[in-house]
Scaffold this motif. Structure first.
Motif, PDB file in Angstrom:
ATOM      1  N   UNK A 178       0.797  -1.205  -0.311  1.00 32.67           N
ATOM      2  CA  UNK A 178      -0.009   0.027  -0.019  1.00 32.67           C
ATOM      3  C   UNK A 178       0.945   0.861   0.041  1.00 32.67           C
ATOM      4  N   UNK A 179       1.198   1.682  -1.116  1.00 32.26           N
ATOM      5  CA  UNK A 179       2.259   2.661  -1.464  1.00 32.26           C
ATOM      6  C   UNK A 179       1.761   3.832  -0.805  1.00 32.26           C
ATOM      7  N   UNK A 180       0.716   4.606  -1.119  1.00 29.88           N
ATOM      8  CA  UNK A 180       0.305   5.825  -0.901  1.00 29.88           C
ATOM      9  C   UNK A 180      -0.167   5.918   0.855  1.00 29.88           C
ATOM     10  N   UNK A 181      -0.979   4.671   1.643  1.00 33.61           N
ATOM     11  CA  UNK A 181      -0.680   4.407   2.775  1.00 33.61           C
ATOM     12  C   UNK A 181       0.108   4.895   3.382  1.00 33.61           C
ATOM     13  N   UNK A 182       1.456   3.885   3.007  1.00 37.34           N
ATOM     14  CA  UNK A 182       2.487   4.548   4.007  1.00 37.34           C
ATOM     15  C   UNK A 182       3.262   5.585   3.093  1.00 37.34           C
ATOM     16  N   UNK A 183       3.138   5.778   2.006  1.00 37.66           N
ATOM     17  CA  UNK A 183       4.064   7.421   1.805  1.00 37.66           C
ATOM     18  C   UNK A 183       3.395   8.815   2.915  1.00 37.66           C
ATOM     19  N   UNK A 184       1.670   8.588   3.567  1.00 38.26           N
ATOM     20  CA  UNK A 184       1.250   9.173   4.270  1.00 38.26           C
ATOM     21  C   UNK A 184       1.982   9.100   5.469  1.00 38.26           C
ATOM     22  N   UNK A 185       2.332   7.935   6.427  1.00 38.93           N
ATOM     23  CA  UNK A 185       2.590   7.965   7.589  1.00 38.93           C
ATOM     24  C   UNK A 185       4.038   7.168   7.500  1.00 38.93           C
ATOM     25  N   UNK A 186       4.869   7.486   6.432  1.00 40.38           N
ATOM     26  CA  UNK A 186       6.347   8.002   6.678  1.00 40.38           C
ATOM     27  C   UNK A 186       6.370   9.257   6.585  1.00 40.38           C
ATOM     28  N   UNK A 213      13.630   4.313   0.069  1.00 44.94           N
ATOM     29  CA  UNK A 213      14.026   3.341  -0.805  1.00 44.94           C
ATOM     30  C   UNK A 213      12.529   2.815  -1.367  1.00 44.94           C
ATOM     31  N   UNK A 214      11.677   3.083  -1.040  1.00 42.68           N
ATOM     32  CA  UNK A 214      10.004   1.965  -1.243  1.00 42.68           C
ATOM     33  C   UNK A 214       9.785   3.337  -2.303  1.00 42.68           C
ATOM     34  N   UNK A 215       9.835   4.451  -2.376  1.00 45.91           N
ATOM     35  CA  UNK A 215       9.692   5.441  -4.135  1.00 45.91           C
ATOM     36  C   UNK A 215      10.541   4.135  -4.989  1.00 45.91           C
ATOM     37  N   UNK A 216      12.088   4.306  -4.633  1.00 45.77           N
ATOM     38  CA  UNK A 216      13.149   3.671  -5.887  1.00 45.77           C
ATOM     39  C   UNK A 216      12.333   2.402  -5.999  1.00 45.77           C
ATOM     40  N   UNK A 217      11.743   1.844  -5.268  1.00 46.91           N
ATOM     41  CA  UNK A 217      11.455   0.395  -5.679  1.00 46.91           C
ATOM     42  C   UNK A 217       9.995  -0.007  -6.634  1.00 46.91           C
ATOM     43  N   UNK A 218       9.329   1.278  -6.060  1.00 52.40           N
ATOM     44  CA  UNK A 218       7.974   1.491  -7.173  1.00 52.40           C
ATOM     45  C   UNK A 218       8.279   2.416  -8.792  1.00 52.40           C
ATOM     46  N   UNK A 219       9.327   2.655  -8.958  1.00 51.28           N
ATOM     47  CA  UNK A 219      10.298   3.229  -9.740  1.00 51.28           C
ATOM     48  C   UNK A 219       9.389   5.008 -10.631  1.00 51.28           C
ATOM     49  N   UNK A 220       9.180   5.573  -8.707  1.00 57.54           N
ATOM     50  CA  UNK A 220       9.315   6.634  -8.674  1.00 57.54           C
ATOM     51  C   UNK A 220       9.818   7.603  -8.172  1.00 57.54           C
TER      52      UNK A 220
END
Length: 220
Positions: A178-186, A213-220
């Protein structure tokens, strides 16, 4: 004791050279005339200095020197504090097995002695660090158990600082994809840490690294 207190004070004022000089003097004196408890406290203070200087291997060396001095004593709060110090440092060394081991041992002692919190490490903090170590070990179910335990035993809204808890939630959402939810919590964790950056720089940098690291993995 005077030099130890001076070192802590200088560190609080971010005067690293003066703090280190005081800790070195305290260690020299206490090694000759100190009791095991006094020696352990000096070693913990020196470890604390190195931890906040981001010298994690040196911090571990001092915390581990303190541990055997306390294991046969009845100073359970000091023993548990040392165990948490060791575990917290292992977290930042990405040695998650060791982190889990020391925190689980801490909680066993605290539960057996009906200790709610430690002087510098509330149970809420211990749970958050344990949950982070579990999720980093890819043990999501255990991390979720920790979150449930937090809500069962703690009134989260009453805790003044939430950076570790938000970081834990971010890592759980990331593990679930859940990339968006994770980004919000980060971002929430980083915002909370920024409020007292002098004390939380290490966790803020950890959050930034994992977020990137998460954003890089997601290609963002």
């Amino acid at each position: 004791a005077a030099y130890q207190a001076q070192g802590i004070l200088m560190q609080a004022f971010r005067r690293s050279d003066a703090a280190l000089n005081a800790f070195v003097r305290a260690e020299k004196i206490i090694s000759q005339i100190g009791t095991p408890l006094e020696k352990a406290r000096v070693y913990n203070g020196r470890g604390y200095f190195h931890f906040f200087s981001e010298h994690f291997p040196q911090a571990l060396d001092y915390y581990l020197k303190a541990l055997p001095l306390l294991e046969k004593s009845s100073q359970y709060e000091e023993l548990c504090t040392t165990l948490v110090n060791i575990a917290f440092t292992y977290l930042f060394c990405y040695r998650f097995d060791e982190c889990v081991h020391y925190l689980e041992e801490t909680l066993k002692i605290m539960n057996f002695l009906n200790m709610n919190d430690l002087p510098f490490h509330p149970r809420f903090f211990i749970y958050c660090i344990l949950g982070l170590a579990y999720i980093k070990k890819r043990q999501t179910s255990k991390a979720l158990e920790i979150v449930n335990r937090i809500h069962t035993n703690q009134r989260v809204t009453m805790i003044p600082r939430h950076e570790y808890y938000k970081f834990l939630l971010a890592e759980i959402e990331r593990a679930d994809g859940n990339i968006r939810a994770a980004a919000r919590f980060y971002e929430n964790a980083i915002s909370s840490a920024k409020e007292i950056e002098a004390e939380t720089k290490h966790i803020m940098l950890f959050c930034f690294y994992e977020y990137g690291s998460m954003l890089k993995e997601a290609g963002r």
